[in-house]
Design an enzyme around this catalytic site. Structure first.
Site, PDB file in Angstrom:
ATOM      1  N   SER A 283       0.799  -1.226   0.000  1.00 54.43           N
ATOM      2  CA  SER A 283       0.000   0.000   0.000  1.00 54.43           C
ATOM      3  C   SER A 283       0.832   1.276   0.000  1.00 54.43           C
ATOM      4  O   SER A 283       0.285   2.382   0.066  1.00 54.43           O
ATOM      5  CB  SER A 283      -0.918  -0.011   1.227  1.00 54.43           C
ATOM      6  N   GLU A 284       2.148   1.142  -0.108  1.00 53.61           N
ATOM      7  CA  GLU A 284       3.033   2.288   0.084  1.00 53.61           C
ATOM      8  C   GLU A 284       2.796   3.430  -0.894  1.00 53.61           C
ATOM      9  O   GLU A 284       2.887   4.609  -0.525  1.00 53.61           O
ATOM     10  CB  GLU A 284       4.500   1.831   0.006  1.00 53.61           C
ATOM     11  N   VAL A 285       2.505   3.118  -2.168  1.00 54.13           N
ATOM     12  CA  VAL A 285       2.383   4.196  -3.154  1.00 54.13           C
ATOM     13  C   VAL A 285       1.222   5.135  -2.830  1.00 54.13           C
ATOM     14  O   VAL A 285       1.213   6.289  -3.276  1.00 54.13           O
ATOM     15  CB  VAL A 285       2.246   3.646  -4.592  1.00 54.13           C
ATOM     16  N   ARG A 286       0.258   4.668  -2.074  1.00 57.88           N
ATOM     17  CA  ARG A 286      -0.834   5.559  -1.671  1.00 57.88           C
ATOM     18  C   ARG A 286      -0.364   6.627  -0.696  1.00 57.88           C
ATOM     19  O   ARG A 286      -1.054   7.631  -0.482  1.00 57.88           O
ATOM     20  CB  ARG A 286      -1.958   4.755  -1.040  1.00 57.88           C
ATOM     21  N   LEU A 287       0.790   6.397  -0.099  1.00 61.03           N
ATOM     22  CA  LEU A 287       1.377   7.366   0.823  1.00 61.03           C
ATOM     23  C   LEU A 287       2.542   8.110   0.181  1.00 61.03           C
ATOM     24  O   LEU A 287       3.260   8.843   0.859  1.00 61.03           O
ATOM     25  CB  LEU A 287       1.850   6.652   2.097  1.00 61.03           C
TER      26      LEU A 287
END
Length: 264
Positions: free
Chosen positions: A135-139
């Protein structure tokens, strides 16, 4: 901190390592990273531990990075960020290279670094209620330190999708991708893990360590003379060990092998 953020539960020859921050869904911060790394290193040196189960208290396996920890890192210097990232990367490497077989018990959400923990374990058993995501790219960041283990688990092609979309991956999809080895109903999750641990304990510990080393040696390598010679040398060396002699004797004598005893 008022509680043990990592708990060790011994079940015979296996050690169940529980991340114990249920109030934040077992999210990572510098304290959990340091404690979990220390615990795993200690177990790695304990010959009485034959298998390690990694689990999380509460509803989630691990939600990844603690938001307050991320805020602190966002305000830290580049050098401090690099040192912090190295500590997290070390945790995953310690887990992935543990001398004992490792099993991830995933009962709920395994987001970001939580998915990395599941991928770094040798085996992953997921509840039907489990979900995974990079989920990192959402941050606005990337799944950097977990990438070697996630790519190894699901392959490059799938990572091109999930590293860029941050989509949630349900338990059945995780099984199809190869991230999870088995999916169980929530009430049957511990039973499924315990059956796997029982199967692991029935096998030779030296052979298991050699088997994991073998996988790393042959994965993505061309089948050439050098590789053939290496595999031949590996089996030849193991055939002469006391463990191999005990395994063969136990088979011929129709009895369980005595792996826990001193083999002269």
């Amino acid at each position: 901190m008022g509680q043990d953020i990592v708990e060790i539960e011994r079940r015979g020859a296996s050690a169940w390592v529980w991340m114990n921050r249920p109030e934040v869904h077992n999210a990572f911060d510098e304290h959990l990273i340091a404690e979990l790394t220390q615990v795993l290193r200690g177990l790695d040196k304990d010959a009485s531990v034959r298998a390690v189960v990694l689990a999380g208290r509460g509803k989630a396996f691990s939600a990844g990075a603690d938001i307050n920890w991320m805020k602190r890192q966002g305000e830290a210097s580049a050098d401090d960020n690099l040192e912090d990232a190295r500590k997290l990367a070390t945790l995953f490497r310690v887990l992935a290279e543990l001398s004992q077989p490792t099993v991830a018990r995933v009962q709920g959400a395994a987001m970001g670094g939580g998915m990395g923990l599941a991928a770094a374990c040798d085996i992953c058993v997921a509840s039907t209620q489990a979900s995974f995501a990079t989920s990192e790219v959402r941050l606005g960041i990337i799944p950097a330190v977990i990438s070697p283990y996630v790519v190894r688990a699901i392959g490059q092609r799938q990572c091109y999708r999930y590293f860029q979309t941050a989509e949630r991956i349900g338990a059945e999809r995780a099984l199809a991708l190869g991230l999870a080895h088995e999916v169980a109903d929530p009430d049957g999750l511990d039973g499924a893990v315990e059956r796997l641990v029982e199967a692991l304990l029935a096998c030779g510990p030296q052979a298991q360590a050699a088997a994991t080393s073998l996988i790393r040696a042959v994965a993505d390598k061309p089948v050439d003379t050098e590789l053939i010679e290496d595999t031949a040398a590996r089996i030849a060396q193991l055939r002469t060990t006391a463990e191999a002699r005990e395994g063969l004797s136990a088979f011929l004598e129709k009895r369980p092998p005595r792996w826990g005893e001193s083999l002269a």
